[in-house]
Design an enzyme around this catalytic site. Structure first.
Site, PDB file in Angstrom:
ATOM      1  N   ARG A   1       1.398 -10.977  -2.861  1.00  0.00           N
ATOM      2  CA  ARG A   1       1.852  -9.598  -3.393  1.00  0.00           C
ATOM      3  C   ARG A   1       2.516  -8.532  -2.330  1.00  0.00           C
ATOM      4  O   ARG A   1       3.001  -7.768  -2.695  1.00  0.00           O
ATOM      5  CB  ARG A   1       0.301  -8.753  -3.540  1.00  0.00           C
TER       6      ARG A   1
ATOM      7  N   HIS B   1       0.820  -1.156   0.046  1.00  0.00           N
ATOM      8  CA  HIS B   1      -0.165   0.064   0.065  1.00  0.00           C
ATOM      9  C   HIS B   1       1.104   1.525  -0.090  1.00  0.00           C
ATOM     10  O   HIS B   1       0.517   2.277  -0.614  1.00  0.00           O
ATOM     11  CB  HIS B   1      -0.957  -0.010   1.307  1.00  0.00           C
TER      12      HIS B   1
ATOM     13  N   ASN C   1      -4.451  -6.559  -9.013  1.00  0.00           N
ATOM     14  CA  ASN C   1      -3.469  -6.919  -8.071  1.00  0.00           C
ATOM     15  C   ASN C   1      -3.486  -8.240  -7.478  1.00  0.00           C
ATOM     16  O   ASN C   1      -2.537  -9.019  -7.016  1.00  0.00           O
ATOM     17  CB  ASN C   1      -3.520  -5.823  -6.924  1.00  0.00           C
ATOM     18  N   ASP C   2      -4.798  -8.637  -6.954  1.00  0.00           N
ATOM     19  CA  ASP C   2      -5.161  -9.819  -6.567  1.00  0.00           C
ATOM     20  C   ASP C   2      -5.119 -10.982  -7.489  1.00  0.00           C
ATOM     21  O   ASP C   2      -4.547 -12.052  -7.450  1.00  0.00           O
ATOM     22  CB  ASP C   2      -6.489  -9.955  -5.973  1.00  0.00           C
TER      23      ASP C   2
ATOM     24  N   CYS D   1      -9.630  -2.112 -12.086  1.00  0.00           N
ATOM     25  CA  CYS D   1      -9.323  -1.034 -11.144  1.00  0.00           C
ATOM     26  C   CYS D   1      -7.956  -1.538 -10.418  1.00  0.00           C
ATOM     27  O   CYS D   1      -7.514  -0.567  -9.611  1.00  0.00           O
ATOM     28  CB  CYS D   1     -10.275  -0.719 -10.199  1.00  0.00           C
TER      29      CYS D   1
ATOM     30  N   ARG E   1     -16.354   0.168  -2.752  1.00  0.00           N
ATOM     31  CA  ARG E   1     -16.191  -1.271  -2.594  1.00  0.00           C
ATOM     32  C   ARG E   1     -16.480  -1.692  -1.380  1.00  0.00           C
ATOM     33  O   ARG E   1     -16.235  -0.908  -0.366  1.00  0.00           O
ATOM     34  CB  ARG E   1     -14.864  -1.657  -2.917  1.00  0.00           C
TER      35      ARG E   1
ATOM     36  N   GLU F   1     -11.137 -10.948  -9.096  1.00  0.00           N
ATOM     37  CA  GLU F   1      -9.697 -10.956  -8.394  1.00  0.00           C
ATOM     38  C   GLU F   1      -9.269 -12.203  -8.122  1.00  0.00           C
ATOM     39  O   GLU F   1      -8.234 -12.477  -7.659  1.00  0.00           O
ATOM     40  CB  GLU F   1      -9.408  -9.868  -7.515  1.00  0.00           C
TER      41      GLU F   1
ATOM     42  N   ARG G   1     -11.904   2.462  -2.043  1.00  0.00           N
ATOM     43  CA  ARG G   1     -11.335   1.501  -1.137  1.00  0.00           C
ATOM     44  C   ARG G   1     -12.289   1.938   0.347  1.00  0.00           C
ATOM     45  O   ARG G   1     -11.646   2.870   0.811  1.00  0.00           O
ATOM     46  CB  ARG G   1      -9.860   1.255  -1.034  1.00  0.00           C
TER      47      ARG G   1
HETATM   48  C1  PEP Z   1      -6.852  -5.428  -6.803  1.00  0.00           C
HETATM   49  O1  PEP Z   1      -6.717  -6.364  -6.297  1.00  0.00           O
HETATM   50  O2  PEP Z   1      -6.491  -5.110  -8.050  1.00  0.00           O
HETATM   51  C2  PEP Z   1      -7.733  -4.281  -6.263  1.00  0.00           C
HETATM   52  C3  PEP Z   1      -7.822  -3.222  -6.940  1.00  0.00           C
HETATM   53  O3  PEP Z   1      -7.968  -4.561  -4.853  1.00  0.00           O
HETATM   54  P1  PEP Z   1      -6.747  -3.896  -3.804  1.00  0.00           P
HETATM   55  O4  PEP Z   1      -5.612  -3.582  -4.484  1.00  0.00           O
HETATM   56  O5  PEP Z   1      -7.459  -2.983  -2.750  1.00  0.00           O
HETATM   57  O6  PEP Z   1      -6.711  -5.517  -3.034  1.00  0.00           O
HETATM   58 MG    MG Z   2      -7.856  -6.546  -4.467  1.00  0.00          MG
END
Ligand code: PEP
Ligand code: MG
Length: 582
Positions: A474, A196, A463-464, A511, A339, A440, A303
């Site tokens: 990750r 993050h 990302n996930d 996203c 979300r 995801e 988020r």
């Molecule tokens: C993702 O997983 O791509 C996403 C947008 O959610 P986060 O990064 O908040 O898990």
């Molecule tokens: Mg995610």
């Protein structure tokens, strides 16, 4: 002589400045006996260091006042109280007097005593206060060591302005604080591109490189550095020619970014006339102000976890409703995609609020929608707050990390319950709020069609999706070299999801961070992606690529790329495609 290091570039941009090495962990504390006649001097050293630390915190508080999240100001306030607390000072001074030891050691002993007292407390909240003691003591220890460290800047200056921060790791709060202190760049020893802090650095537009192991040993305080956040490259002690080269690049980049502002508030439409939805990701309502510096648009991913992570107890329905409404008002008619809480794994709340034993594998544990379904009372509170916000404007609701349709059905049942509860309370809400799923998890992508048939939209969380498809944690930088958005399996899953949306005639957005990276924009357009939700500071750059692209040209070329079975070949092919059209 110049030395080069490499790490993982997580936030683009070039910075040139001097290194500021941040010792967040407890520095080695020396212990030594002092002569009787030096005791007073040692006490004065401690008092002076405490005074400097106090002043530093006051200055930081003054500089960041106004527009930072409440947890950061609270954090500073607690530290100020702690540093001023006589228990800390008296215990340390007593120890110096009676044991004839140096100030650093005396302070360390007093810190351990206080930590022990906090540890023995039953109240889990008070227990966590020990972290505040440790932070404050570390700050004073650093000030004590300044009299032997000539590299540290004068306390009267803005000590971090223009400096390149070298740290083992940074919390999102540190990152925000330092942005306010106008740091030039970050280099950390740990962390991956999806941490993050990395996401935040990108959002704040601060060049950052992570995963530079032993950076704190290799780089010395005060050394001149060049940081190239895009390529993950650091040059220490660059010669004049190198500095000139990077200053030129920095100037060109600044000019290029300036030119992009011509696109502010212009439509995003491809050169062959396809309208593309381009929205932003936010963590808090306040982020909308920053977003509007770049573009007046909607939010494709809000988020909501910060609302839970920034306080010591779960937010009430009222707090959530007020916060979401604030975001909606700030958008002035543009849509807000909220979300539902994606807590757990990389977005864990205060550990004292955690239920059950610590999971071995939190990313695959009780997180996101799984956790919400396990805690229906809390989830209903959020659903009611979202439904109520929906009565005041264009609000969409998005569910994270669905794996199977039964989770969706349970969610929809709870949503019905939330509506009934609001009806009984005669409270205004939107019964027809649009609902979407985040795709995801590979299982969800493979059966995206089942979700698409039941929902109003889908949004791909890369990302996930990449984490789960390629089996890499990750937030573990040891495996971040495996993070490959161009892996053929990742692309296949994205393609399946886009096609499922097309067949069901519902929009599919993306996203995840992949949408914010201009390297992938042409590829995604060629695959058929029509909605991007990106980091605010990528909005104009992505728009620039969209507006200069032709889907009729990109689509067949991207299909050809997809025929490769190897990530490297796809990456190479994409590089050529990008060169051809840029
Ligand atoms: C993702 O997983 O791509 C996403 C947008 O959610 P986060 O990064 O908040 O898990
Ligand atoms: Mg995610």
């Amino acid at each position: 002589m110049s030395v080069m290091f490499n790490g993982i570039g997580v936030s683009r941009g070039i910075a040139i400045g001097t290194a500021y090495v941040l010792y967040r962990e407890q520095p080695e504390v020396p212990e030594y006996l002092i002569d009787e006649e030096r005791i007073e001097h040692e006490i004065s050293r401690f008092i002076r260091a405490r005074q400097i630390a106090l002043q530093q915190l006051k200055d930081i508080k003054q500089k960041v006042s106004g527009d930072v999240p409440p947890d950061i100001t609270q954090f500073i306030d607690t530290s100020l109280l702690m540093i001023d607390d006589p228990v800390l000072a008296d215990g340390t001074i007593n120890y110096i007097q009676h044991k004839s030891r140096n100030a650093e050691w005396a302070l360390q002993v007093q810190c351990e005593r206080l930590v022990k007292v906090f540890d023995e407390m039953d109240d889990p909240y008070l227990k966590t206060r020990k972290d505040d003691v440790i932070h404050v003591v570390q700050r004073i220890q650093r000030c004590l060591s300044t009299d032997i460290d000539p590299e540290l800047p004068d306390e009267d200056e803005d000590p971090l302005k223009g400096r390149i921060i070298i740290a083992d790791d940074l919390t999102p709060a540190d990152t925000l604080l330092m942005q306010h202190q106008k740091v030039a760049a970050f280099i950390t020893e740990y962390g991956g591109p999806l941490s993050h802090t990395a996401i935040l650095a990108r959002n704040l537009g601060i060049p950052a490189i992570v995963g530079v192991h032993h950076a704190k040993q290799m780089i010395h305080a005060g050394e001149v550095l060049v940081v190239d956040g895009q390529h993950g490259m650091i040059v220490a002690e660059p010669d004049r020619k190198t500095q000139r080269h990077f200053r030129r690049l920095q100037k060109d980049e600044k000019q290029r970014r300036q030119n992009l502002f011509e696109l502010k508030n212009k439509p995003s439409i491809t050169d062959d006339g396809h309208r593309i939805t381009l929205q932003a990701n936010i963590d808090r309502p306040d982020d909308i102000r920053a977003m509007r510096q770049y573009d007046h648009t909607g939010v494709g991913l809000y988020r909501t976890e910060m609302l839970f992570m920034e306080r010591d107890e779960n937010p009430s329905e009222e707090i959530q409703f007020e916060t979401y409404r604030r975001a909606l008002r700030a958008l002035k008619g543009h849509p807000l995609t909220i979300r539902t809480a994606d807590l757990g794994a990389d977005k864990e709340m205060d550990s004292t609020l955690q239920h059950g034993p610590l999971a071995h594998n939190p990313a695959m544990g009780l997180r996101a929608i799984r956790r919400c379904l396990k805690e229906p009372r809390q989830f209903l509170r959020q659903l009611r707050a979202i439904l109520r916000t929906g009565a005041y404007g264009r609000v969409l609701m998005m569910i994270p990390m669905l794996t199977c349709v039964s989770e969706l059905e349970q969610t929809l049942e709870l949503l019905e319950q939330a509506k009934q509860q609001l009806k009984q309370r005669k409270v205004r809400f939107n019964p027809d709020i649009k609902i979407g799923a985040m795709i995801e998890v590979p299982a969800a992508a493979l059966s995206a069609q089942n979700f698409a048939e039941r929902l109003d939209f889908l949004s791909i969380g890369t990302n996930d999706l990449i984490q789960y498809t390629l089996a890499l944690d990750r937030i573990d930088d040891e495996v971040s070299y495996l993070y490959k958005p161009m892996h053929p399996s990742v692309l296949k899953l994205i393609d399946i999801t886009l096609q499922a949306g097309q067949q069901a005639s519902i929009p599919v957005s993306m996203c995840g961070e992949m949408a914010s990276d201009p390297t992938y924009t042409r590829l995604l357009l060629g695959l058929g992606l029509k909605c991007f939700s990106v980091q605010a500071n990528s909005l104009l750059e992505i728009k620039h690529i969209i507006n200069s692209s032709r889907l009729d040209k990109l689509a067949p070329e991207v299909r050809d790329l997809l025929k490769h079975g190897c990530t490297c070949d796809i990456e190479r092919g994409l590089e050529e495609l990008n060169l051809k059209y840029s």
